[in-house]
Motif scaffolding. Structure first.
Motif, PDB file in Angstrom:
ATOM      1  N   UNK A 270       0.697  -1.178  -0.078  1.00  0.00           N
ATOM      2  CA  UNK A 270       0.086   0.023   0.139  1.00  0.00           C
ATOM      3  C   UNK A 270       0.935   1.328  -0.135  1.00  0.00           C
ATOM      4  N   UNK A 271       1.953   1.264   0.834  1.00  0.00           N
ATOM      5  CA  UNK A 271       3.032   2.524   0.798  1.00  0.00           C
ATOM      6  C   UNK A 271       3.474   2.613  -0.495  1.00  0.00           C
ATOM      7  N   UNK A 272       3.880   1.453  -1.087  1.00  0.00           N
ATOM      8  CA  UNK A 272       4.732   1.625  -2.550  1.00  0.00           C
ATOM      9  C   UNK A 272       3.739   2.134  -3.543  1.00  0.00           C
ATOM     10  N   UNK A 273       2.413   1.379  -3.382  1.00  0.00           N
ATOM     11  CA  UNK A 273       1.479   1.822  -4.514  1.00  0.00           C
ATOM     12  C   UNK A 273       0.847   3.143  -4.532  1.00  0.00           C
ATOM     13  N   UNK A 274       1.007   3.718  -3.107  1.00  0.00           N
ATOM     14  CA  UNK A 274       0.710   5.148  -2.995  1.00  0.00           C
ATOM     15  C   UNK A 274       1.690   6.348  -3.606  1.00  0.00           C
ATOM     16  N   UNK A 275       2.957   5.552  -3.595  1.00  0.00           N
ATOM     17  CA  UNK A 275       4.259   6.315  -4.200  1.00  0.00           C
ATOM     18  C   UNK A 275       3.961   5.970  -5.639  1.00  0.00           C
ATOM     19  N   UNK A 276       4.056   4.630  -6.066  1.00  0.00           N
ATOM     20  CA  UNK A 276       4.332   4.306  -7.474  1.00  0.00           C
ATOM     21  C   UNK A 276       2.899   3.860  -8.040  1.00  0.00           C
ATOM     22  N   UNK A 277       2.360   4.300  -8.941  1.00  0.00           N
ATOM     23  CA  UNK A 277       0.949   3.670  -9.369  1.00  0.00           C
ATOM     24  C   UNK A 277       0.981   2.517 -10.157  1.00  0.00           C
ATOM     25  N   UNK A 278       2.174   2.140 -11.013  1.00  0.00           N
ATOM     26  CA  UNK A 278       2.201   1.043 -11.827  1.00  0.00           C
ATOM     27  C   UNK A 278       3.092  -0.113 -11.102  1.00  0.00           C
ATOM     28  N   UNK A 279       3.216  -0.102  -9.968  1.00  0.00           N
ATOM     29  CA  UNK A 279       4.014  -1.291  -9.243  1.00  0.00           C
ATOM     30  C   UNK A 279       3.209  -2.536  -8.875  1.00  0.00           C
ATOM     31  N   UNK A 280       3.920  -3.670  -8.968  1.00  0.00           N
ATOM     32  CA  UNK A 280       3.149  -5.092  -8.619  1.00  0.00           C
ATOM     33  C   UNK A 280       3.964  -5.719  -7.722  1.00  0.00           C
ATOM     34  N   UNK A 281       3.205  -6.922  -7.260  1.00  0.00           N
ATOM     35  CA  UNK A 281       3.803  -7.577  -6.330  1.00  0.00           C
ATOM     36  C   UNK A 281       5.303  -8.024  -6.587  1.00  0.00           C
ATOM     37  N   UNK A 282       5.482  -8.379  -7.842  1.00  0.00           N
ATOM     38  CA  UNK A 282       6.655  -8.814  -8.427  1.00  0.00           C
ATOM     39  C   UNK A 282       8.088  -7.620  -8.263  1.00  0.00           C
ATOM     40  N   UNK A 283       7.366  -6.339  -8.104  1.00  0.00           N
ATOM     41  CA  UNK A 283       8.386  -5.384  -7.916  1.00  0.00           C
ATOM     42  C   UNK A 283       8.614  -4.718  -6.706  1.00  0.00           C
ATOM     43  N   UNK A 284       8.142  -5.310  -5.572  1.00  0.00           N
ATOM     44  CA  UNK A 284       8.293  -4.832  -4.167  1.00  0.00           C
ATOM     45  C   UNK A 284       9.979  -5.200  -3.798  1.00  0.00           C
TER      46      UNK A 284
END
Length: 275
Positions: free
Chosen positions: A203-217
């Motif tokens: 959630x923190x990362x998706x708040x920062x980057x819109x097109x991030x996915x599970x594999x990019x964490x």
């Protein structure tokens, strides 16, 4: 037609002054070889135009004393003039000879001085050459005794320098490799533990980057009211963390000393640049 010799009646060449004589009174001609006269008299007759020669028959005849006196005086004056002329010429030549002699003497003196100077220089050169040879010999002896020790010291010194440089390079390579291994990592601080940590991080990362996915964490950054107080930073090495603490303390000190309410923080650029 040339007249004949009064003595031998042979032919003559009156133009040849060296072989014939003409009487100044009766004009008869005789060969020089046909009369007995000295060489000095012949030279005088040839060189002195005022000197007269008379044949034997004319000498026996009475003379006009006035005419003879004038002839003798003319011959005498001619001789004196030639003597004066030769005298002046000889004086001039002697004066020139004296000048040449003086010049030659001066050049000889200069040459002697030059020779003496060159001899002194040769002596100095010999002394210098002897001194240089002695210095070279001493230097060779010193080099032969100290070369091995100098080489040994220099090799040891260079070996230590190389080893230090190798250690430094190895340390840098180790740190670079560690930084390379950590550059894709993120660290989360002050996140409340729960069974859904990955979901909270996403959630923190998706708040920062819109097109991030599970594999990019990869684990990083902050924001949102729910996550107030949560901090993110790069996964730093031990040296970088120590440096980061130093910058934080410096920022806090500047913040406390500031009188214009400026906010001080540490950026990633400062951490990378070391300032």
């Amino acid at each position: 037609m040339s007249p004949k010799c009064a003595k031998c009646l042979g032919g003559t060449n009156v133009k040849d002054k060296d072989s014939v004589l003409r009487c100044s009174r009766c004009d008869i001609v005789v060969h020089v070889k046909c009369i007995s006269t000295s060489d000095s008299l012949l030279d005088a007759l040839k060189n002195c135009s005022g000197l007269k020669w008379f044949s034997d028959s004319c000498v026996k005849l009475p003379f006009n004393l006035d005419s003879l006196s004038k002839s003798v005086d003319a011959s005498r004056q001619d001789i004196l003039d030639k003597i004066d002329s030769n005298k002046n010429e000889m004086i001039t030549r002697l004066e020139k000879l004296d000048e040449v002699n003086t010049q030659v003497r001066s050049e000889i003196v200069s040459l002697k001085m030059l020779i003496t100077s060159n001899e002194n220089k040769l002596v100095d050169i010999d002394r210098t050459d002897t001194s240089i040879r002695h210095d070279i010999k001493s230097l060779k002896q010193e080099m032969s005794t100290t070369f091995a020790s100098i080489v040994s010291k220099e090799v040891k010194k260079n070996t230590e320098i190389i080893n230090n440089e190798v250690r430094t390079v190895q340390k840098v390579l180790t740190e670079v490799n560690e930084m390379k291994n950590r550059e894709s990592n993120l660290m989360v601080f002050r996140l409340v533990e729960s069974d859904n940590d990955r979901t909270d991080v996403m959630k923190i990362l998706q708040h920062l980057v819109e097109d991030i996915s599970e594999k990019d964490v990869l684990r990083t950054t902050r924001l949102a009211d729910k996550f107030a107080g949560v901090g993110l930073c790069d996964d730093l090495t031990k040296e970088q963390r120590q440096e980061y603490k130093t910058f934080v303390e410096k920022a806090k000190s500047m913040q406390s000393d500031d009188k214009e309410n400026f906010f001080y923080t540490v950026s990633e650029d400062q951490l990378e640049d070391g300032r």
